[in-house]
Design a protein around this motif. Structure first.
Motif, PDB file in Angstrom:
ATOM      1  N   CYS A 198     -12.094 -12.288   1.948  1.00 57.29           N
ATOM      2  CA  CYS A 198     -10.936 -11.646   1.087  1.00 57.29           C
ATOM      3  C   CYS A 198     -10.808 -10.248   1.665  1.00 57.29           C
ATOM      4  O   CYS A 198     -11.672  -9.757   2.002  1.00 57.29           O
ATOM      5  N   VAL A 199      -9.749  -9.833   1.814  1.00 59.50           N
ATOM      6  CA  VAL A 199      -9.472  -8.578   2.309  1.00 59.50           C
ATOM      7  C   VAL A 199      -8.834  -7.685   1.216  1.00 59.50           C
ATOM      8  O   VAL A 199      -7.749  -8.282   0.507  1.00 59.50           O
ATOM      9  N   GLU A 200      -9.070  -6.309   1.105  1.00 55.69           N
ATOM     10  CA  GLU A 200      -8.347  -5.495   0.263  1.00 55.69           C
ATOM     11  C   GLU A 200      -7.679  -4.406   0.935  1.00 55.69           C
ATOM     12  O   GLU A 200      -8.135  -3.839   1.761  1.00 55.69           O
ATOM     13  N   LEU A 201      -6.180  -4.336   0.686  1.00 57.86           N
ATOM     14  CA  LEU A 201      -5.325  -3.379   1.250  1.00 57.86           C
ATOM     15  C   LEU A 201      -5.052  -2.386   0.423  1.00 57.86           C
ATOM     16  O   LEU A 201      -4.507  -2.535  -0.548  1.00 57.86           O
ATOM     17  N   GLY A 202      -5.514  -1.267   0.739  1.00 57.34           N
ATOM     18  CA  GLY A 202      -5.385   0.164  -0.043  1.00 57.34           C
ATOM     19  C   GLY A 202      -4.190   0.930   0.706  1.00 57.34           C
ATOM     20  O   GLY A 202      -4.453   1.483   1.583  1.00 57.34           O
ATOM     21  N   LEU A 203      -3.276   1.078  -0.154  1.00 58.06           N
ATOM     22  CA  LEU A 203      -2.113   1.744   0.405  1.00 58.06           C
ATOM     23  C   LEU A 203      -1.243   2.504  -0.603  1.00 58.06           C
ATOM     24  O   LEU A 203      -1.422   2.485  -1.864  1.00 58.06           O
ATOM     25  N   VAL A 204      -0.656   3.549   0.066  1.00 59.76           N
ATOM     26  CA  VAL A 204       0.381   4.434  -0.817  1.00 59.76           C
ATOM     27  C   VAL A 204       1.825   3.680  -0.655  1.00 59.76           C
ATOM     28  O   VAL A 204       2.191   3.541   0.196  1.00 59.76           O
ATOM     29  N   ILE A 205       2.029   3.276  -1.854  1.00 51.88           N
ATOM     30  CA  ILE A 205       3.554   2.548  -1.728  1.00 51.88           C
ATOM     31  C   ILE A 205       4.684   2.923  -2.840  1.00 51.88           C
ATOM     32  O   ILE A 205       4.437   3.572  -3.768  1.00 51.88           O
ATOM     33  N   ARG A 206       5.820   2.944  -2.255  1.00 50.21           N
ATOM     34  CA  ARG A 206       7.163   3.509  -2.987  1.00 50.21           C
ATOM     35  C   ARG A 206       8.292   2.278  -2.823  1.00 50.21           C
ATOM     36  O   ARG A 206       8.298   1.971  -1.650  1.00 50.21           O
ATOM     37  N   SER A 207       8.923   2.150  -3.732  1.00 50.11           N
ATOM     38  CA  SER A 207      10.124   1.061  -3.763  1.00 50.11           C
ATOM     39  C   SER A 207      11.352   1.671  -2.990  1.00 50.11           C
ATOM     40  O   SER A 207      11.522   2.733  -3.247  1.00 50.11           O
ATOM     41  N   ARG A 208      11.902   0.535  -2.148  1.00 53.97           N
ATOM     42  CA  ARG A 208      13.139   1.113  -1.544  1.00 53.97           C
ATOM     43  C   ARG A 208      14.136   0.939  -2.375  1.00 53.97           C
ATOM     44  O   ARG A 208      15.335   1.455  -2.279  1.00 53.97           O
ATOM     45  N   HIS A 209      13.993   0.418  -3.838  1.00 56.43           N
ATOM     46  CA  HIS A 209      15.061   0.142  -4.588  1.00 56.43           C
ATOM     47  C   HIS A 209      15.086   0.824  -5.966  1.00 56.43           C
ATOM     48  O   HIS A 209      15.914   1.056  -6.458  1.00 56.43           O
ATOM     49  N   VAL A 210      14.132   1.113  -6.312  1.00 53.66           N
ATOM     50  CA  VAL A 210      13.780   1.651  -7.642  1.00 53.66           C
ATOM     51  C   VAL A 210      12.914   2.916  -7.605  1.00 53.66           C
ATOM     52  O   VAL A 210      11.762   2.898  -6.974  1.00 53.66           O
ATOM     53  N   GLN A 242      -3.703 -16.040   8.920  1.00 49.48           N
ATOM     54  CA  GLN A 242      -2.909 -15.161   9.307  1.00 49.48           C
ATOM     55  C   GLN A 242      -1.508 -15.153   9.109  1.00 49.48           C
ATOM     56  O   GLN A 242      -0.936 -14.198   8.881  1.00 49.48           O
ATOM     57  N   SER A 243      -0.957 -16.544   8.688  1.00 45.98           N
ATOM     58  CA  SER A 243       0.473 -16.868   8.268  1.00 45.98           C
ATOM     59  C   SER A 243       0.728 -16.042   6.793  1.00 45.98           C
ATOM     60  O   SER A 243       1.692 -15.438   6.597  1.00 45.98           O
ATOM     61  N   GLY A 244      -0.397 -16.241   5.856  1.00 47.14           N
ATOM     62  CA  GLY A 244      -0.571 -15.612   4.779  1.00 47.14           C
ATOM     63  C   GLY A 244      -0.442 -14.013   4.833  1.00 47.14           C
ATOM     64  O   GLY A 244       0.629 -13.601   4.043  1.00 47.14           O
ATOM     65  N   LEU A 245      -1.150 -13.551   5.652  1.00 48.37           N
ATOM     66  CA  LEU A 245      -1.101 -12.095   6.096  1.00 48.37           C
ATOM     67  C   LEU A 245       0.336 -11.675   6.390  1.00 48.37           C
ATOM     68  O   LEU A 245       0.816 -10.360   6.066  1.00 48.37           O
ATOM     69  N   ARG A 246       0.802 -12.462   7.341  1.00 48.92           N
ATOM     70  CA  ARG A 246       2.328 -12.088   8.036  1.00 48.92           C
ATOM     71  C   ARG A 246       3.495 -12.010   6.676  1.00 48.92           C
ATOM     72  O   ARG A 246       4.035 -11.221   6.711  1.00 48.92           O
ATOM     73  N   ARG A 247       3.170 -12.868   5.843  1.00 49.61           N
ATOM     74  CA  ARG A 247       4.186 -13.225   4.851  1.00 49.61           C
ATOM     75  C   ARG A 247       4.084 -12.026   3.929  1.00 49.61           C
ATOM     76  O   ARG A 247       5.211 -11.484   3.556  1.00 49.61           O
ATOM     77  N   LEU A 248       2.804 -11.699   3.791  1.00 57.24           N
ATOM     78  CA  LEU A 248       2.751 -10.800   2.647  1.00 57.24           C
ATOM     79  C   LEU A 248       3.215  -9.109   3.274  1.00 57.24           C
ATOM     80  O   LEU A 248       4.190  -8.726   2.545  1.00 57.24           O
ATOM     81  N   MET A 249       3.004  -8.976   4.240  1.00 57.82           N
ATOM     82  CA  MET A 249       3.254  -7.739   4.950  1.00 57.82           C
ATOM     83  C   MET A 249       4.707  -7.705   5.041  1.00 57.82           C
ATOM     84  O   MET A 249       5.397  -6.632   5.251  1.00 57.82           O
ATOM     85  N   HIS A 250       5.309  -8.649   5.598  1.00 58.35           N
ATOM     86  CA  HIS A 250       6.687  -8.920   5.907  1.00 58.35           C
ATOM     87  C   HIS A 250       7.486  -8.440   4.551  1.00 58.35           C
ATOM     88  O   HIS A 250       8.463  -7.636   4.593  1.00 58.35           O
ATOM     89  N   THR A 251       7.080  -9.004   3.452  1.00 57.61           N
ATOM     90  CA  THR A 251       7.681  -8.740   2.098  1.00 57.61           C
ATOM     91  C   THR A 251       7.572  -7.535   1.590  1.00 57.61           C
ATOM     92  O   THR A 251       8.548  -6.836   1.205  1.00 57.61           O
ATOM     93  N   LEU A 252       6.583  -7.063   1.771  1.00 60.02           N
ATOM     94  CA  LEU A 252       6.037  -5.524   1.568  1.00 60.02           C
ATOM     95  C   LEU A 252       6.954  -4.620   2.323  1.00 60.02           C
ATOM     96  O   LEU A 252       7.507  -3.594   1.910  1.00 60.02           O
ATOM     97  N   ASN A 253       6.986  -4.597   3.520  1.00 56.11           N
ATOM     98  CA  ASN A 253       7.687  -3.750   4.501  1.00 56.11           C
ATOM     99  C   ASN A 253       9.392  -3.968   4.103  1.00 56.11           C
ATOM    100  O   ASN A 253       9.981  -3.055   4.357  1.00 56.11           O
ATOM    101  N   GLU A 254       9.697  -4.953   3.800  1.00 58.62           N
ATOM    102  CA  GLU A 254      11.098  -5.228   3.531  1.00 58.62           C
ATOM    103  C   GLU A 254      11.557  -4.562   2.318  1.00 58.62           C
ATOM    104  O   GLU A 254      12.604  -4.149   2.212  1.00 58.62           O
ATOM    105  N   HIS A 255      10.769  -4.483   1.234  1.00 58.16           N
ATOM    106  CA  HIS A 255      11.133  -4.102   0.053  1.00 58.16           C
ATOM    107  C   HIS A 255      10.424  -2.704  -0.670  1.00 58.16           C
ATOM    108  O   HIS A 255      11.076  -2.088  -1.615  1.00 58.16           O
TER     109      HIS A 255
END
Length: 396
Positions: A42-54, A130-143
């Motif tokens: 399993c992989v843990e992704l630690g990031l600084v995140i801000r919403s594009r909407h709120v 790999q598909s799971g990670l791509r879908r996750l990161m696409h969703t994160l970067n989109e929003h």
């Protein structure tokens, strides 16, 4: 590093031990075959995140939006709060949680977030993870806006597919983690070579004064996996980490997980638990996350095949390690091997500074790091909780 000639015919499906002759025209013996286990991770992704909407005012509000956007994208997930008695975790879903080691900036609506993946099989249906990670990161970067700081990370937990380690497997990975430490340092940014969150196993309080050959002897002498884990993560009470955690007063060295490789989770006993590679920086793209998982999965498989044939008197070479990693990715049929090749091509060799010990605990740590080290002591170990859930699934 010892040179072993490997051909596609010989290598397929196996790893090799045996000859340790240098590549100087000497006659090489054909190595013996050693079967290698597949791994779960399993992989843990630690990031600084801000919403594009709120413009979120607190981390809880951001966690809710993260979970909603992932759900809309068809990504199973849940939020885990700080209290395990209130919110449980699933080994089959992504977990969204705050991370106290990553500084937040509430005034700018940026918060430290950790996302923890389900447990995946590394070389069994690798397209799936790999598909799971791509879908996750696409969703994160989109929003969301994803940024990294020096405290951000990509942690990869691995365990044999059986769900537990044999003593031989754990020793083999321990040897590789020490032997190849300088090679792996060349693959990460300079700040992750000096991070208080990813200290050097090779130069910890137990191995620091020993030669590599003596380190290998000490590893071979271990009779329990828990004992091996203690020595791989042994921290000095008078180090900056020890001082921050109040250990210097008693003067007793202790086990701590914030090393490049954490074997602390093997305290589960009887070979159960994950080994965690903690050195990679934060990943803001799927390609980055996939590359680090590929590196750790291939190295874990290689270690179980080569760990007992490494020659500690010879210096590890990144070029040879890279060739072996790419071979492993090929024969494990891992997609997108070019990502691993690109990482290896971009390596920056670490120049040794006279009078310094590479990767030793920092001479001084910031007030903020001091505080966060103490906070971390009380933080939930989400990956271990997922691992325990995962064991119930594979045993049922």
């Amino acid at each position: 590093m010892p040179y072993i000639h490997i051909t596609a015919r010989d290598y397929h499906g196996h790893h090799w031990t045996g000859s340790s002759a240098h590549h100087q025209g000497s006659q090489l013996e054909e190595p013996s075959r050693v079967e290698t286990p597949d791994f779960r991770f399993c992989v843990e992704l630690g990031l600084v995140i801000r919403s594009r909407h709120v413009d979120h005012q607190n981390v809880s509000s951001l966690e809710v939006e993260l979970s909603k956007q992932l759900t809309r994208a068809g990504i199973p997930n849940h939020i885990a709060g700080p209290d395990p008695s209130i919110s449980s975790v699933s080994s089959r879903e992504w977990t969204v949680t705050r991370d106290l080691c990553i500084p937040s900036r509430p005034k700018d609506h940026h918060f430290g977030i950790k996302l923890v993946s389900p447990f995946y099989r590394f070389s069994h249906r690798p397209h799936a993870w790999q598909s799971g990670l791509r879908r996750l990161m696409h969703t994160l970067n989109e929003h969301f806006e994803l940024t990294t700081s020096h405290q951000c990370f990509t942690h990869v937990h691995v365990v044999p597919a059986s769900g537990y380690w044999t003593l031989g497997q754990a020793k083999a990975l321990a040897k590789s983690s020490l032997y190849f430490e300088r090679c792996l340092d060349a693959l990460v940014p300079p700040y992750r070579r000096r991070s208080v969150w990813a200290k050097s196993n090779r130069h910890n309080a137990y191995f620091g004064e020993l030669s590599m050959a003596q380190c290998f002897e000490r590893i071979d002498a271990q009779t329990t996996i828990e004992g091996l884990g203690l020595r791989m993560n042994w921290c000095s009470a008078v180090s900056p980490t020890g001082v921050a955690l109040g250990k210097a007063h008693d003067g007793v060295d202790f086990q701590h997980d914030a090393y490049r490789w954490s074997f602390v989770n093997l305290n589960e006993g009887d070979g159960f638990g994950t080994v965690e590679f903690r050195q990679p920086p934060g990943s803001t793209s799927a390609s980055e996350a996939i590359t680090w998982v590929m590196l750790v999965g291939c190295l874990a498989r290689l270690s179980c095949g080569l760990g007992h044939s490494l020659e500690p008197r010879h210096t590890a070479k990144l070029k040879s390690l890279g060739e072996w990693l790419v071979y492993e990715a090929k024969w494990s049929d891992i997609p997108n091997k070019g990502l691993l090749k690109d990482l290896l091509k971009q390596a920056v060799p670490v120049a040794r500074t006279p009078g310094t010990i590479p990767g030793l605990d920092a001479d001084a740590i910031t007030i903020d790091e001091d505080q966060r080290l103490r906070w971390k002591e009380r933080d939930r170990n989400i990956a271990v909780e997922k691992y325990r859930r995962h064991l119930k699934h594979i045993s049922s």
